[in-house]
Structures are given as C-alpha cells and as structure tokens.
Design an enzyme around this catalytic site. Structure first.
Site, PDB file in Angstrom:
ATOM      1  N   CYS A  31       4.293  22.708  31.105  1.00  0.00           N
ATOM      2  CA  CYS A  31       4.845  22.425  29.793  1.00  0.00           C
ATOM      3  C   CYS A  31       3.913  22.999  28.724  1.00  0.00           C
ATOM      4  CB  CYS A  31       5.000  20.931  29.579  1.00  0.00           C
ATOM      5  SG  CYS A  31       3.424  20.108  29.551  1.00  0.00           S
ATOM      6  N   CYS A  34       0.168  22.178  28.274  1.00  0.00           N
ATOM      7  CA  CYS A  34      -0.858  22.809  29.100  1.00  0.00           C
ATOM      8  C   CYS A  34      -1.615  23.889  28.332  1.00  0.00           C
ATOM      9  CB  CYS A  34      -0.230  23.440  30.331  1.00  0.00           C
ATOM     10  SG  CYS A  34       0.634  22.268  31.379  1.00  0.00           S
ATOM     11  N   ASP A 439      19.608  41.713  57.487  1.00  0.00           N
ATOM     12  CA  ASP A 439      18.574  41.683  58.496  1.00  0.00           C
ATOM     13  C   ASP A 439      18.567  40.237  59.012  1.00  0.00           C
ATOM     14  OD1 ASP A 439      16.181  42.211  59.922  1.00  0.00           O
ATOM     15  OD2 ASP A 439      15.091  41.191  58.323  1.00  0.00           O
ATOM     16  N   ASP A 623      14.032  41.800  54.535  1.00  0.00           N
ATOM     17  CA  ASP A 623      12.722  41.402  54.035  1.00  0.00           C
ATOM     18  C   ASP A 623      11.575  42.127  54.729  1.00  0.00           C
ATOM     19  OD1 ASP A 623      12.868  40.115  56.546  1.00  0.00           O
ATOM     20  OD2 ASP A 623      11.292  38.749  55.890  1.00  0.00           O
ATOM     21  N   ASP A 627      12.612  47.078  57.286  1.00  0.00           N
ATOM     22  CA  ASP A 627      13.871  47.202  56.548  1.00  0.00           C
ATOM     23  C   ASP A 627      13.725  48.125  55.345  1.00  0.00           C
ATOM     24  OD1 ASP A 627      15.274  45.346  58.122  1.00  0.00           O
ATOM     25  OD2 ASP A 627      14.235  43.729  57.085  1.00  0.00           O
TER      26      ASP A 627
END
Lengths: 742, 51
Positions: A31, A34, A439, A623, A627
């Site tokens: 938020c 921070c 995949d 992934d 591939d």
C-alpha cells in the site's frame, strides 16, 4: 557454514557525475503507506543522500557518493521490515521505450499548445467570415497561425516524418506516408494562400491532425511501457542468481550473467542451475522438465554436463561453468529460434496492410480532382488547391487512430486479466487463431509437484510433516510444505543430504524423506507400479506413518479452460517432449484427441510449419526451453510466468497466475478487438466517402475540414473504448494467487 | 482593433509559459511516479520530528 555474501557491487552503476546508483525491484509493497516506511527507514542511514521509492513501478532507487555507504546493511534493514529487494537493471528495451514515450509526450505538448492557439485565431476568422472581419485582420491572424504552426509542426511532426522517410527509403508505404504528405501539403498551401491574401488557410487542420495522432501514439506507448515495467519487475524477482566459489572456498552470490567460463559454482538442492556446466563433485538427480519437457528425473554425477534451468533435487553440486559447446541441445534451440523468428517477421500489421491499399487510392483521387478541374477550365491554382484539399481531408486521421486506440484499450483489459503483451501486433495475430497447441509439462500442468493423496492422510500428521518439510529445500519437501502453508516450523531439524530431514518431536524422532530413510520401502514399493509418474515421500513419527504421493497436477482450471476452447470451435492439440505414455494420460483426462509425445524442439517446429502449410493459424502455449523455437514459429504464442527466460522472450504474451483461463480470455478479447478495429476502419472509410467528394467539388472550407476531422476521430476513439468490455471478472482470483506465490 | 496587437501576443505568451512549465515538469521527472505522488501528498512525515 557461513551465509553467502550477496555481491551487490555487481549491480551498482556509476552515473555521469560520479554518483553511485542502485535500482531494485521491491517485493512486499502492498500500500501507499509503505513508501513512507521504506524511505524513512533509509533516511537515517549514513552516507545515503538520496533514496526514493517509485510506487507506480514498485521500484527503489538509491544514490550516494561516499564509498563508506553500507549497501548490504540497507538491504538487511529492509529485509527485516518484510520487504524483499531484488537488484534491478533497466533492460535496454525498456530504457528506449521510456525515452520514446517521453519524446512523444513532448511532441504532444507542443502540438497541443499550437493547436489551441491556432484554433483561437481560426475560430475568430470563421466567425468573422460571416460577420465583418476585414481582410488585413484576417491576414494577420493567418500570419500568426503560420508562425505558430510551422515551428510546432517541424518539432511535433518528427515521429511521423522520420517513420515515413524510413518507409519510403525501404520502398514501402506505411500509414505515416499519407500523414506526412497531408500535413506538409496543408502547411505549404496555407503559407502560399496566406501570402496571396486568400480567404482560407489550413494551419488548424494540419496541427490538429498532428495533435490527435500524437495523442493516440502516446497512449499506445504509455500502455506498452506499463506492461513492460511489470514484466521487468517479475523478471528481476526471478533473475537467476548464482553462488560462485572462489578458490579458497568463499561463497559469493552474483547475478548469473556475470559468471565466466571456468568459474566454479555451488548449486544446492532445490535451486535451479544458473549456467551450463560440468559437474566437478557431488551427485544428484536433475529435473530437466523446463528444458526438455521430460518429467522423469535424470541422475547425474561427476563428469556429467548439466544445463542451465535444470532443477537440482537431491544433493549439492559443484560445477565448472562452460559455455555450451557445439552440438548441445541449447545450441540447437538457439539455431531453431533464429530461423523461426525470421519467419515470423514476415507478418504485416493490419494498419499497414490497409494503408498499402488506402494511400494509392487517396493519391489517385487527388490527382483525378486536379486533372478534372483543369479540364473543366479552372486555373492551375484553383485545381491545385482542390487537389490538396482532398489530400488534407482524406489524411488518415481516424484511420491511424482506429487501430492503435483499440490496441490500447484491449491491452489494458488484458493487463488487468494478468496477461502481459510482449509484441505490439500480438492482438491482431491472436484474433486470427483457429488452433491452440499446448505443451504439457508446466503449461497444462503446474510447474511444481503437488501432494495427490492429501485427503487420505491424517490431518495432524500432515501438519507435522509439513512443519518438518519447511526446513528442507528439497523440491518434494517444498511441495509437502506448500500443502499445509500454515503449519508451524518444527525446530531442531537436521537434513541428511539425499535422504531426508529428521527432528525430535514430543519425545520421539520424526523423519521425512525417502521410503528407505523412514523404513517404509515395502509399502512404497507396493505403490510404485500403480502410477510411474508419482514420487513417494515417506513420513514417520514413532509408530505413526504416512506415504505422500506427489506428482505434477493439472492447472486447477485446465479442464474447464480446454473444454471452453473446444466449445468455441478451436482445434486443441498437445505437443510434448515428455514420454508418450505420460502425455496420453493427460490428453485422455482433458478429452483432447490430438496429441503427440516424445517430440524434440525441431519436431514441434515441424508440426507447426505443417499446420501453417494447411492454412491453420496456430497459437502455441508453452513454458519449456524446448518450446521456445515452437513459440517463435507459431502464428502467435503465450507462455506462463514460470517459463524459462528464453521462452518468455520468444512469446507474444506472458500470463500470470496458476490458471489457464487467460488463454481463452486473450483470444476472446483479441477477437472482439479485431471486430472493433474493422468497424473503426469502416467508420473512417465512411467519413472519407462523405468528405472526399465535398473536397473534390471544391466545397471544403477549413471549418468543415476541422469539424469532420475531429468528429470522426472522436467517434473512432469512443468506439475503441468498447474493446475493454470483453474481459470477464476472473482477474481478481487469478491475480490473487499469482501474488501469493513466492 | 489595435487592442488585438496587445491581446494576441499576451495570449500567446501565457500559453507559451504554460508549455514551458509542462516541459520543465516532464524533464524533472515529475510524471515518473503518478501513483506515488498521489499518495505522498497524504503522508505527513514532513511535519515535526525529522530524524
């Protein structure tokens, strides 16, 4: 064993003025409060004059001069507050994109300033036309407009002029050619008319055109930049870090990019290999599913070659880094990738395809108007003015907005769904897809193994086992710990490498590990023939015992996602590098009839080429490193966020979270976006069908030109906003689980 | 109509000042973190203790 030192110095960059600069992506910033917390924590540190959080990008920039500043200390301080920092270096591409977007904004500001002031003068002239403006005042207003418009266009028109010039030099036509021509002719004619004390000048049209177009381009660039920033943060948080061993045995953590050939690196159980290398000492099992798609683990020992991206399972390994020599799997992938990427670049963007047809038509129409007026006995001046008016009014303002505006809205909608687009023209290609190729490992299934038989195990026992598992880095132990994320950690655990962990608990020893380690080998052996893909982990606490069965499971919504795709009429195919038997089981459970197993990267590319040959447009979702070539050679491609780096770079889009539904959502949003693009183009053509004849008849006044141009641009932009409506509200769930993941 | 000789340049100068102000704010990075700026205005750590 000492904790390894993180070598932050490797990430520090030196600015032009000698100041040291360090950028980091922050994790755990939830938020706006921070911001203050982080900055005030850093403000007290000696030697650090500048620390600033960028809340939009979730990044932190530190700048200091004195060497005395303790960067590691600052890291530690924030870590204790619950923020994780990952060193971050602005990628080449992102830097350029930021510059380009800033430049567009600068051009837009200048164009908008000029447009407003010229409009102020133009409106006075238009009103004066019907009342009592005298010729000298009108000339003065035209003159001032020209003085504003010429320098403004020279500055703000550069993005278009440069792109048009580049296209012409390459003997192509793109949308920027008619735009530049229209703007330049409108300006030139207006200057001439002003000097000739004529009634009409078109400075306002030219500048307004630039303003609208720059607005469209800027929004497009801003959207792309936002997507890019999120993707870069994710990449930084997952960047490969290597533990380098110096000759005297000191461990230093360095970014994997900084490893040199011959370096010795330590890879602990549960870590991925940061580089290719030969094993010097240690023995272990490697999970290479991210590289080959094969789920069965490969046992390695001294002297074996191991590839970057493999997951180390059992024992710590020490490797010597080697650049992969010729003929390895990775070399083959690189080679295939290069070839496939070249094939992809043949795709011509929708807008450019339209403009290749549009620009000649417009230019011929203008020429016809010129010739016809000459034949009808008009003076050369009048005929030329008419011809230029045709070019101005048909200048593809709405046309050039029609496609980018839809792209902005659609990619914004996808962004909220957790889909990050890599390529600008991806949406167009997604819309044409009729076949979806998946995949298996890591795409249809989750990348990490999960406990299958959790329901059969005594909950109390599971809790205890999970608590024990938390002190181990073994991938299977992590999976058990993830099954009960709230289990308290069991204190005093010791790990025995390659066997398991044990700890005293309520007076007796608790053990978690291989069946032999827990004395349960006969029970485990009974389970083995039932399912060859299952890994068994045993747990024993006194007399109480449990056998955990783990395997890679389907993504939680894989079944629904696939059946939704089939219902929508897509052809679904599974192409996997894993054993055919393992692929068959998955295909059966998903009701997919078309599947192939045991494919090498080149085989996948071949299959996709065959589909292309049949006229099918395939979307590849994958992934693994294996591939990557297939992703690059498919018509469009996506990969999950856990994918290998190389693979993500090859994909058109990356989706976040554990769910598979973003695939279907992307196709849906893209199809809708494409429909709206076509509708927008139709609107622009309609506008031209009305405005061009008016111009050819010589009836076009600057007032009509301005009204028609802004009207059609507005219409097209409003229509584009509909593209965001297609996205469903699944994003909340999808994003929640992606953020919960470490 | 001589009033135009004052008013038109005046309008242009004011607009130009606005343009320069915008370009200045852009170059000094004030548009780099729009979400952060929106929240920072609410934090009051610039009041009182500064350590």
């Amino acid at each position: 064993m000492n904790a390894p030192v993180l070598d932050h110095e490797a990430f520090v960059t030196r600015g032009k003025d000698g100041a040291l600069r360090f950028d980091a992506a922050i994790e755990g910033m939830t938020c706006a409060a921070c911001i203050g917390e982080i900055e005030s924590a850093l403000r007290g540190l000696p030697g650090l004059p500048h620390a600033r959080v960028n809340y939009t990008n979730r990044r932190l920039a530190l700048e200091w001069r004195e060497e005395s500043f303790d960067l590691a200390g600052a890291f530690e301080r924030l870590r204790r507050m619950g923020y994780r920092l990952r060193p971050f270096q602005l990628a080449e591409g992102e830097q350029e994109e930021q510059e380009a977007s800033k430049r567009l904004l600068r051009c837009l500001a200048v164009a908008a300033f000029a447009a407003m002031n010229i409009m102020l003068l133009s409106v006075s002239v238009w009103v004066g036309q019907v009342s009592d403006i005298d010729a000298s005042t009108r000339d003065m207003f035209h003159g001032i407009s020209g003085l504003i418009a010429l320098p403004a266009a020279a500055f703000a028109g550069q993005p278009f002029f440069q792109s048009a010039f580049a296209a012409l030099r390459g003997r192509r036509l793109n949308m920027d050619v008619p735009i530049s021509l229209g703007v330049l002719l409108a300006l030139g004619m207006s200057v001439f008319e002003t000097l000739a004390h004529a009634e009409h000048a078109y400075f306002d049209s030219a500048i307004m055109l630039l303003t609208f177009l720059l607005l469209g381009r800027f929004l497009d660039a801003a959207m792309r930049r936002k997507t890019r920033a999120v993707a870069a943060n994710l990449a930084a948080l997952r960047a490969p870090i290597a533990c380098r061993l110096s000759p005297d045995g000191v461990e230093t953590v360095v970014p994997a990019r900084q490893l040199r050939r011959g370096d010795r690196i330590l890879v602990r159980p549960g870590e991925r290999l940061p580089a290719d290398g030969a094993i010097v000492s240690g023995a272990s099992e490697l999970d290479q599913s991210l590289i080959t798609g094969e789920t069965a683990r490969r046992a390695v020992s001294r002297g074996d070659i191991a590839y970057a991206g493999s997951l180390n399972h059992d024992g710590a390994l020490i490797l010597t880094v080697e650049a992969a020599g010729g003929g390895t799997l990775l070399d083959e992938i690189e080679r295939l990738l290069e070839k496939a990427t070249a094939a992809r670049s043949r795709y011509v963007r929708f807008a450019d395809r339209v403009s290749q047809f549009y620009a000649p038509v417009v230019h011929i129409a203008a020429l016809c108007a010129f010739v016809l007026w000459l034949l009808l006995g008009a003076s050369i001046h009048d005929a030329l003015v008419t011809a230029i008016a045709v070019l101005i009014v048909t200048c593809p303002c709405a046309l050039a907005l029609a496609v980018p505006a839809v792209q902005v809205v659609a990619s914004g909608a996808l962004f909220r769904e957790g889909v990050l687009l890599n390529a600008a023209d991806a949406i167009e290609r997604f819309a044409e897809i009729d076949t979806v190729v998946f995949d298996k490992t890591g795409t249809l299934t989750l990348p990490h193994p999960q406990v299958v038989n959790g329901a059969e195990i005594d909950p109390q026992l599971f809790e205890l086992a999970a608590g024990l598992a938390r002190s181990s880095t073994h991938p299977l132990a992590r999976a058990i710990a993830a099954g009960r994320p709230d289990a308290p950690m069991v204190a005093g655990a010791t790990e025995e490498q390659g066997q398991g962990v044990r700890a005293p608990w309520e007076g007796e020893e608790a053990r978690l590990g291989s069946p032999i380690y827990c004395g349960l080998e006969t029970e485990a052996a009974a389970l083995a023939p039932l399912d060859p893909d299952v890994s068994v982990v045993a747990f024993r606490h006194g007399d109480r015992r449990a056998l955990f069965q783990l395997r890679q499971m389907l993504r939680p919504d894989a079944k629904e996602a696939i059946s939704a795709l089939l219902r929508e009429g897509f052809r679904v195919i599974i192409l996997s590098g894993d054993r055919p038997a393992a692929v068959a089981a998955i295909a059966r459970s998903l009701d997919v009839a078309d599947w192939r197993g045991g494919l090498k990267p080149a085989d996948k590319v071949e299959q996709l080429e065959a589909m292309r040959g049949d006229g099918r447009k395939a979307l590849m979702v994958g992934d693994g490193m294996n591939d990557a070539p297939a992703l690059a050679s498919a018509h469009a491609s996506m990969s999950p966020v856990d994918a290998a780096h190389l693979t993500q770079a090859a994909a058109d889009a990356v989706f976040l979270g554990e769910r598979l539904s973003p695939v279907a959502t992307t196709l849906k949003v893209s199809r809708r976006a494409r429909r709206i693009m076509v509708a927008n183009l139709a609107l622009s053509v309609l506008y031209n069908a009305v405005a061009a004849p008016l111009a050819m008849l010589g009836l076009l006044t600057p007032l009509i030109a301005a009204a028609a141009m802004s009207g059609s641009s507005m219409l097209v932009t409003l229509n584009a906003l509909r593209a965001g409506g297609a996205a469903r509200v699944v994003s909340v769930a999808a994003r929640a689980d992606s953020e919960a993941k470490p | 109509m001589t009033v135009l000789l004052f008013l038109v340049p005046l309008a242009l100068i004011l607009g130009f000042v606005g343009l320069l102000a915008f370009l200045w704010s852009l170059n000094t990075g004030q548009y780099d973190d729009l979400d952060g700026a929106a929240s920072r205005v609410l934090s009051d750590d610039d009041l009182g203790e500064s350590a």
